[in-house]
Design a protein around this motif. Sequence first.
Motif, mmCIF file in Angstrom:
data_model
loop_
_atom_site.group_PDB
_atom_site.id
_atom_site.type_symbol
_atom_site.label_atom_id
_atom_site.label_comp_id
_atom_site.label_asym_id
_atom_site.label_seq_id
_atom_site.Cartn_x
_atom_site.Cartn_y
_atom_site.Cartn_z
ATOM 1 N N LEU A 114 0.942 -1.202 -0.276
ATOM 2 C CA LEU A 114 0.011 -0.085 0.094
ATOM 3 C C LEU A 114 1.023 1.199 -0.166
ATOM 4 O O LEU A 114 1.651 1.574 1.102
ATOM 5 C CB LEU A 114 -0.968 0.089 1.289
ATOM 6 C CG LEU A 114 -1.759 -1.323 1.490
ATOM 7 C CD1 LEU A 114 -2.329 -1.062 2.800
ATOM 8 C CD2 LEU A 114 -2.575 -1.485 0.537
ATOM 9 N N VAL A 115 1.046 2.008 -1.101
ATOM 10 C CA VAL A 115 1.777 3.023 -1.153
ATOM 11 C C VAL A 115 1.073 4.477 -1.070
ATOM 12 O O VAL A 115 -0.038 4.690 -2.011
ATOM 13 C CB VAL A 115 2.549 2.797 -2.310
ATOM 14 C CG1 VAL A 115 3.646 4.058 -2.461
ATOM 15 C CG2 VAL A 115 3.254 1.623 -2.687
ATOM 16 N N ALA A 116 1.386 5.360 -0.196
ATOM 17 C CA ALA A 116 0.685 6.534 -0.266
ATOM 18 C C ALA A 116 1.302 7.604 -1.023
ATOM 19 O O ALA A 116 2.598 7.482 -1.283
ATOM 20 C CB ALA A 116 0.702 7.356 1.432
ATOM 21 N N PRO A 161 10.826 8.716 -0.734
ATOM 22 C CA PRO A 161 11.533 7.948 -1.497
ATOM 23 C C PRO A 161 11.646 6.545 -1.575
ATOM 24 O O PRO A 161 11.393 5.837 -2.409
ATOM 25 C CB PRO A 161 13.099 8.199 -0.806
ATOM 26 C CG PRO A 161 13.011 9.425 -0.088
ATOM 27 C CD PRO A 161 11.410 9.628 0.273
ATOM 28 N N ARG A 162 11.012 6.259 -0.359
ATOM 29 C CA ARG A 162 10.769 4.638 -0.161
ATOM 30 C C ARG A 162 9.532 4.315 -1.226
ATOM 31 O O ARG A 162 9.425 3.228 -1.714
ATOM 32 C CB ARG A 162 10.544 4.198 1.148
ATOM 33 C CG ARG A 162 10.997 2.519 1.252
ATOM 34 C CD ARG A 162 11.059 2.633 2.893
ATOM 35 N NE ARG A 162 10.041 2.884 3.742
ATOM 36 C CZ ARG A 162 9.262 2.170 4.080
ATOM 37 N NH1 ARG A 162 9.048 0.659 3.483
ATOM 38 N NH2 ARG A 162 8.131 2.325 4.849
ATOM 39 N N ALA A 163 8.586 5.285 -1.259
ATOM 40 C CA ALA A 163 7.358 5.037 -2.131
ATOM 41 C C ALA A 163 7.787 4.962 -3.478
ATOM 42 O O ALA A 163 7.376 4.161 -4.301
ATOM 43 C CB ALA A 163 6.401 5.982 -1.914
ATOM 44 N N VAL A 217 4.094 1.790 2.202
ATOM 45 C CA VAL A 217 4.947 2.874 2.615
ATOM 46 C C VAL A 217 3.833 4.117 2.977
ATOM 47 O O VAL A 217 2.893 4.426 2.196
ATOM 48 C CB VAL A 217 5.727 3.387 1.423
ATOM 49 C CG1 VAL A 217 6.456 4.576 1.736
ATOM 50 C CG2 VAL A 217 6.654 2.453 0.724
ATOM 51 N N PRO A 218 3.984 4.408 4.289
ATOM 52 C CA PRO A 218 2.854 5.327 4.732
ATOM 53 C C PRO A 218 3.007 6.881 4.313
ATOM 54 O O PRO A 218 4.459 6.874 3.897
ATOM 55 C CB PRO A 218 3.109 5.218 6.198
ATOM 56 C CG PRO A 218 4.407 4.837 6.509
ATOM 57 C CD PRO A 218 4.706 3.767 5.322
#
Length: 293
Positions: free
Chosen positions: A26-28, A39-41, A129-130
């Motif tokens: 789940l990517v915000a 960056p992690r998203a 990634v929140p």
Amino acid sequence: MRVDGQIRGGGDKGSEPMELAPGLYLVATPIGNLGDLAPRAVATLAGCDRILAEDTRHTGRLLAHLGIDRPLARLDDHTEAQAAVRLAAEIAAGGRLALVSDAGTPLINDPGFLLVRACRAAGVAVCGVPGPSAPLFALTLSGLPADRFTFTGFVPRKGEARRGWLDELTRATHTWLCLESPHRLVATLEAVAAVVDDRRVAVARELTKLHEEVRVARAAELASHYRTHPPKGEICLVIEGGDRAAVPGVDAPLLALARALIAPTPLPPRAAAKLVAAATGAAANDLYRVLVR
Ligand code: SAM
């Protein structure tokens, strides 16, 4: 960097593609300002097999901006129920799927719940990634209590649903968080003012964008402001809860009377007469005369 034990290597390299373990990610995504994309998203989107999106054209533009070339598939409210079990099975067979909304955090008034539930039922990893979420950001900016709140999604437009929403709001003792469109804002503020005009309300508009505005006042004051300054853009509403000490069916004067009954020292006759008068509507002077007779 570690994500629930799912990411093998590459995790500390910021936005470079990561080697992802099978799972649903789940990517915000930003609610306005692209600088809010983690960056992690970016690395997760670049490293997955496929990206599930509410609107593939909208997400396609974001991916093009990021230089990410991954297959996109639509997952919206109409397709999710049918697709959830099939997608969970695909992940169980080794798939690495990312889910994004048009903006903000997936599932928050957006698709994804049925898919997450199917993944949990299938025993496959759900991680992600929140990041930004418009209603939560509005709550934090509002200055209204954030320890207990109810998120109601979009304010119901009419009929029984709207009456029920207003009725529940009247009884709520904690903060209410909701979404509203600019052209219905004034009518909703007027409706709120009609039932709870003693509470503060925050209108949070265009958050993280050029014309970001957070205006906090009573609902009637806000209604009159936006009547003369028609709002544009995206809006979250935050509404203060009622008095936490309130008891259904017991108004404030009656509650004060109950408190006086358990007070360690008796009230002087004048104060007692005033309290009973406020709770009953009787004349304070008549009560006083009886008390001191
Ligand atoms: N999942 C999203 C999130 O976590 O932010 C919310 C999705 S909801 C369908 C979209 C609504 O959120 C908009 O219609 C608006 O009410 C509110 N919204 C989205 N972006 C906003 C912004 N930048 N400022 C204020 N409200 C916003």
